[in-house]
Design a protein around this motif. Structure first.
Motif, short mmCIF file in Angstrom:
data_model
loop_
_atom_site.label_atom_id
_atom_site.label_comp_id
_atom_site.label_asym_id
_atom_site.label_seq_id
_atom_site.Cartn_x
_atom_site.Cartn_y
_atom_site.Cartn_z
N ALA A 91 4.48 7.33 -5.44
CA ALA A 91 3.17 7.66 -4.90
C ALA A 91 3.29 7.86 -3.40
O ALA A 91 4.34 7.56 -2.80
CB ALA A 91 2.17 6.53 -5.19
N VAL A 92 2.21 8.34 -2.80
CA VAL A 92 2.08 8.30 -1.35
C VAL A 92 1.43 6.96 -1.00
O VAL A 92 0.40 6.60 -1.56
CB VAL A 92 1.23 9.45 -0.82
CG1 VAL A 92 1.07 9.34 0.70
CG2 VAL A 92 1.84 10.79 -1.19
N TYR A 93 2.06 6.23 -0.12
CA TYR A 93 1.58 4.92 0.28
C TYR A 93 0.89 5.02 1.64
O TYR A 93 1.44 5.58 2.58
CB TYR A 93 2.74 3.93 0.35
CG TYR A 93 3.20 3.48 -1.02
CD1 TYR A 93 3.84 4.35 -1.89
CD2 TYR A 93 2.97 2.17 -1.45
CE1 TYR A 93 4.24 3.94 -3.16
CE2 TYR A 93 3.37 1.74 -2.71
CZ TYR A 93 4.00 2.64 -3.56
OH TYR A 93 4.39 2.23 -4.82
N TYR A 94 -0.31 4.46 1.69
CA TYR A 94 -1.13 4.52 2.90
C TYR A 94 -1.38 3.11 3.44
O TYR A 94 -1.70 2.20 2.68
CB TYR A 94 -2.48 5.16 2.61
CG TYR A 94 -2.42 6.60 2.17
CD1 TYR A 94 -2.33 6.92 0.82
CD2 TYR A 94 -2.46 7.63 3.10
CE1 TYR A 94 -2.27 8.24 0.41
CE2 TYR A 94 -2.40 8.96 2.70
CZ TYR A 94 -2.30 9.26 1.36
OH TYR A 94 -2.25 10.57 0.95
N CYS A 95 -1.29 2.99 4.74
CA CYS A 95 -1.66 1.76 5.41
C CYS A 95 -3.13 1.84 5.82
O CYS A 95 -3.63 2.92 6.17
CB CYS A 95 -0.78 1.57 6.65
SG CYS A 95 -1.09 0.07 7.59
N ASN A 96 -3.81 0.72 5.79
CA ASN A 96 -5.22 0.67 6.14
C ASN A 96 -5.52 -0.61 6.91
O ASN A 96 -4.96 -1.66 6.62
CB ASN A 96 -6.07 0.73 4.86
CG ASN A 96 -7.54 0.47 5.13
OD1 ASN A 96 -8.03 -0.65 5.03
ND2 ASN A 96 -8.26 1.52 5.47
N ILE A 97 -6.41 -0.50 7.89
CA ILE A 97 -6.93 -1.68 8.55
C ILE A 97 -8.45 -1.59 8.55
O ILE A 97 -9.03 -0.54 8.82
CB ILE A 97 -6.39 -1.86 9.99
CG1 ILE A 97 -6.87 -3.19 10.57
CG2 ILE A 97 -6.78 -0.69 10.89
CD1 ILE A 97 -6.10 -3.60 11.83
N ASN A 98 -9.08 -2.69 8.19
CA ASN A 98 -10.53 -2.76 8.09
C ASN A 98 -10.96 -4.06 8.76
O ASN A 98 -10.56 -5.14 8.34
CB ASN A 98 -10.95 -2.75 6.62
CG ASN A 98 -12.44 -2.64 6.44
OD1 ASN A 98 -13.20 -3.45 6.95
ND2 ASN A 98 -12.87 -1.64 5.71
N GLY A 99 -11.78 -3.92 9.83
CA GLY A 99 -12.20 -5.14 10.51
C GLY A 99 -12.87 -4.87 11.83
O GLY A 99 -13.40 -3.77 12.06
N TRP A 100 -12.87 -5.89 12.69
CA TRP A 100 -13.58 -5.83 13.95
C TRP A 100 -12.60 -5.99 15.11
O TRP A 100 -11.74 -6.90 15.11
CB TRP A 100 -14.61 -6.96 14.03
CG TRP A 100 -15.78 -6.76 13.14
CD1 TRP A 100 -16.96 -6.16 13.45
CD2 TRP A 100 -15.88 -7.15 11.77
NE1 TRP A 100 -17.79 -6.17 12.36
CE2 TRP A 100 -17.16 -6.77 11.32
CE3 TRP A 100 -15.02 -7.80 10.87
CZ2 TRP A 100 -17.60 -7.00 10.02
CZ3 TRP A 100 -15.44 -8.03 9.58
CH2 TRP A 100 -16.72 -7.63 9.16
#
Length: 121
Positions: A91-100
């Motif tokens: 697959a294509v692997y994606y990094c994500n950041i969710n926050g403040w």
């Protein structure tokens, strides 16, 4: 401006290992979840693993016992160690950041550009 830069993808044989890295730059977060997602052709993007600023981790059932997510706060980097890789991990692997971010009341949700992981003999 937050940027996420992924690296470490590639071609590996079944049973092999890869380590993905995701370096965050541009801001310091006070509270966040960083995660790795993946999207295979014709399928929806799915969560693979996540880690909070407190160090709590969670994994998709399909990767438990094979993948490990970790972080290096000094380097603002999150890693995904992938062992015992299977063709279905392709697959294509994606990094994500969710926050403040510190000093900012608005929540942000940022994606990296993605890195291809192919598991094939």
């Amino acid at each position: 401006q937050v940027q996420l830069v992924e690296s470490g993808g590639g071609l590996v044989q079944p049973g092999g290992s890869l380590r993905l890295s995701c370096a965050a730059s541009g801001s310091i977060f006070s509270t966040y979840v960083m995660g790795w997602y993946r999207q295979a052709p014709g399928k929806q993007r799915e969560l693979v693993a996540g880690i909070t600023n407190g160090g709590t981790t969670n994994y998709a059932d399909s990767v438990k016992g094979r993948f490990t997510i970790s972080r290096d706060n000094a380097k603002n980097t999150v890693y995904l160690q992938m062992n015992s890789l299977k063709p279905e991990d392709t697959a294509v692997y994606y990094c994500n950041i969710n926050g403040w971010r510190i000093g900012d009341p608005l929540r942000v949700n940022i994606w990296g550009q993605g890195t291809q992981v192919t598991v094939s003999s």
